[in-house]
Motif scaffolding. Structure first.
Motif, short mmCIF file in Angstrom:
data_model
loop_
_atom_site.label_atom_id
_atom_site.label_comp_id
_atom_site.label_asym_id
_atom_site.label_seq_id
_atom_site.Cartn_x
_atom_site.Cartn_y
_atom_site.Cartn_z
N GLY A 42 40.92 32.47 28.94
CA GLY A 42 41.63 32.57 27.79
C GLY A 42 40.85 33.51 26.57
O GLY A 42 41.54 34.03 25.83
N GLY B 78 45.20 34.50 29.49
CA GLY B 78 45.17 33.09 29.09
C GLY B 78 45.65 32.71 27.54
O GLY B 78 46.51 31.82 27.26
N ASP C 124 48.95 30.68 26.24
CA ASP C 124 48.74 29.50 25.14
C ASP C 124 49.67 29.87 24.16
O ASP C 124 50.30 29.33 23.52
N GLY D 234 48.44 27.46 29.67
CA GLY D 234 48.93 27.92 30.95
C GLY D 234 49.63 27.13 32.06
O GLY D 234 50.68 27.16 32.60
N GLU E 77 53.26 27.06 33.38
CA GLU E 77 53.35 27.45 34.88
C GLU E 77 54.55 26.15 35.14
O GLU E 77 55.27 26.61 36.23
N GLY F 84 40.23 30.42 33.91
CA GLY F 84 41.17 29.58 33.91
C GLY F 84 42.65 30.12 34.76
O GLY F 84 43.49 29.20 34.97
N ASN G 162 46.57 29.53 38.10
CA ASN G 162 47.86 29.70 38.07
C ASN G 162 48.33 29.98 39.67
O ASN G 162 48.01 31.12 40.19
N THR H 258 36.63 27.71 35.44
CA THR H 258 36.75 27.46 34.26
C THR H 258 35.48 27.45 33.50
O THR H 258 34.53 27.28 34.65
N ASP H 259 35.31 27.32 32.13
CA ASP H 259 33.89 27.34 31.73
C ASP H 259 33.21 26.01 32.20
O ASP H 259 33.66 24.84 32.16
O1 KG4 Z 1 38.21 29.91 31.70
P1 KG4 Z 1 38.67 29.11 30.59
O2 KG4 Z 1 38.66 27.72 31.17
O3 KG4 Z 1 38.45 29.38 29.20
C1 KG4 Z 1 38.03 30.48 28.67
O4 KG4 Z 1 38.82 30.94 28.10
O5 KG4 Z 1 36.94 31.15 28.46
O6 KG4 Z 1 40.34 29.36 30.70
C2 KG4 Z 1 41.26 28.93 29.58
C3 KG4 Z 1 42.48 29.52 29.76
C4 KG4 Z 1 43.65 29.02 28.97
O7 KG4 Z 1 43.94 30.09 28.04
C5 KG4 Z 1 44.56 28.27 29.80
O8 KG4 Z 1 45.99 28.36 29.05
C6 KG4 Z 1 44.60 29.18 31.08
O9 KG4 Z 1 43.13 29.50 31.13
N1 KG4 Z 1 45.32 28.27 32.05
C7 KG4 Z 1 46.09 28.99 32.93
C8 KG4 Z 1 46.40 27.88 33.79
N2 KG4 Z 1 45.43 27.02 33.86
C9 KG4 Z 1 44.65 27.42 32.77
N3 KG4 Z 1 46.85 29.89 32.68
C10 KG4 Z 1 47.95 30.30 33.52
N4 KG4 Z 1 48.21 29.31 34.43
C11 KG4 Z 1 47.39 27.99 34.69
N5 KG4 Z 1 47.70 27.13 35.54
#
Ligand code: KG4
Ligand code: ZN
Length: 365
Positions: free
Chosen positions: A144, A170, A174, A187, A191, A285, A289, A316-317
């Protein structure tokens, strides 16, 4: 001493408060003894994005509890640890400060060595924690807050081959969800809609594909989606369920195609170095997908490159990646840092030029 290292890791750079205990016996697979993550999606939901002040306060309130749970679940007492690793940047200053100050207090009180970890290094070294991947490998970090290709040459050696010049994917997912009235995080909801939609109905742009190199851009895509939505509303007075599904499918297809093509280019640069057993790993994150993941998998299969996607809870984090990066840094001779400071802006590859849009105060990451 057999060289075993057991570290507590802390993460608080964005909107997840996390603590974890990781143990590594040299020559063996590292063990994640516990990994506690307390998310804040609910706290920020009403604002359409992470509010830094709310995030910082929540981290300060929750860190102690997460640490207690992580130690308890691992069955470990503070004095049994060999060190403490904390995300000291990049990220939201209030959150990073909460983590660093907490870690300093514990380290001083318990007499433990303290190691500062770059959040992106935590993501970048995760495939070594989960799969024992050897250097060098290519990492695509898609989250994200971040989007970059990193050539990972060593614990402290990262070369950025390209990255986003504006939004992270991400963030675009969002914002798309927000524009279409879908729940956050966007996300997974985009999806789910895309699965029932047609990707070809809307012809969304493929930003920066016409330019050489591995840099990416996602903000134009979001604007194109907004325009498509608004022209449907102007035409029919609203959007139907099928319109929404098709918009999501078209958006996701564009992101997947851009990521695949830019990854193909980054792989070509990496493969020029002739690594013995080439590998691409994904983190963040967005790697959850399925459409994006499978297009990357296909690309790797065609190029005979091994593909690594750590389990989602480690994509993810989380703090296990921070504890692990602390162990790796310690093993590579990095000194402990009782004078550790928070670095909200901390590019992994300090020699890479700042990407446009990376902030007036300098490159974030
Ligand atoms: O790595 P993360 O947990 O946190 C940081 O941004 O550091 O990533 C979260 C991001 C969010 O923007 C979320 O919408 C996206 O990852 N995300 C996805 C999916 N699952 C989470 N984007 C696309 N498809 C998904 N299935
Ligand atoms: Zn992250």
């Amino acid at each position: 001493m057999d060289g075993t290292l057991t570290f507590l890791g802390l993460e608080s750079s964005c909107d997840d408060t996390a603590a974890a205990v990781v143990r590594h016996v040299p020559g063996q697979t590292p063990l994640i003894l516990s990994s506690v993550v307390s998310g804040q999606t609910d706290l920020h939901a009403a604002f359409g994005g992470v509010v830094p002040e709310i995030a910082a306060r929540a981290h300060a309130e929750r860190l102690d509890l997460c640490i207690e749970q992580a130690l308890q679940q691992a069955g470990i007492e503070l004095h049994e640890l060999d060190g403490l690793a904390v995300t000291s940047g990049p990220g939201l200053i209030g959150g990073v400060l909460s983590g660093v100050m907490t870690a300093k207090g514990i380290a001083a009180g318990a007499g433990l060595p303290l190691v500062g970890v770059n959040h992106l290094a935590g993501h970048a070294l995760t495939p070594r924690l989960t799969d024992g991947l050897a250097f060098p490998y290519l990492l695509l970090l898609v989250s994200g807050g971040h989007c970059q290709f990193l050539l990972v040459d060593g614990v402290e050696h990262f070369q950025r081959l390209g990255g986003t010049i504006d939004d992270a994917p991400g963030e675009a997912f969002d914002k798309t969800a927000k524009l279409l009235g879908l729940p956050q995080p966007g996300g997974p909801s985009v999806e789910a809609e895309a699965r029932q939609g047609g990707p070809k109905r809307f012809n969304f742009p493929r930003p920066l594909l016409d330019r050489p190199g591995c840099d990416l851009s996602f903000s134009g895509l979001k604007t194109a989606l907004l325009r498509a939505r608004d022209s449907l509303i102007a035409e029919k007075g609203g959007i139907t369920v099928q319109d929404r599904r098709d918009l999501c499918a078209g958006f996701q297809a564009a992101v997947a195609e851009v990521l695949a093509e830019k990854t193909r280019r980054a792989l070509a640069v990496y493969l020029e170095r002739r690594p013995a057993e080439p590998a691409l790993a994904v983190a963040g994150g967005v790697a959850a997908n399925e459409a994006i993941r499978s297009s990357l998998e296909q690309l790797c299969a065609a190029a005979q490159v091994r593909f690594f996607a750590p389990p989602l809870r480690l994509c993810t984090d989380n703090a296990a990646m921070i504890a692990w990066a602390g162990i790796e840094r310690t093993r590579s001779g990095h000194p402990q840092q009782s004078d550790l400071v928070a670095r909200p802006r901390w590019p992994l590859d300090q020699s890479a030029p700042a990407l446009i849009g990376s902030g007036k105060k300098g490159a974030k990451a």
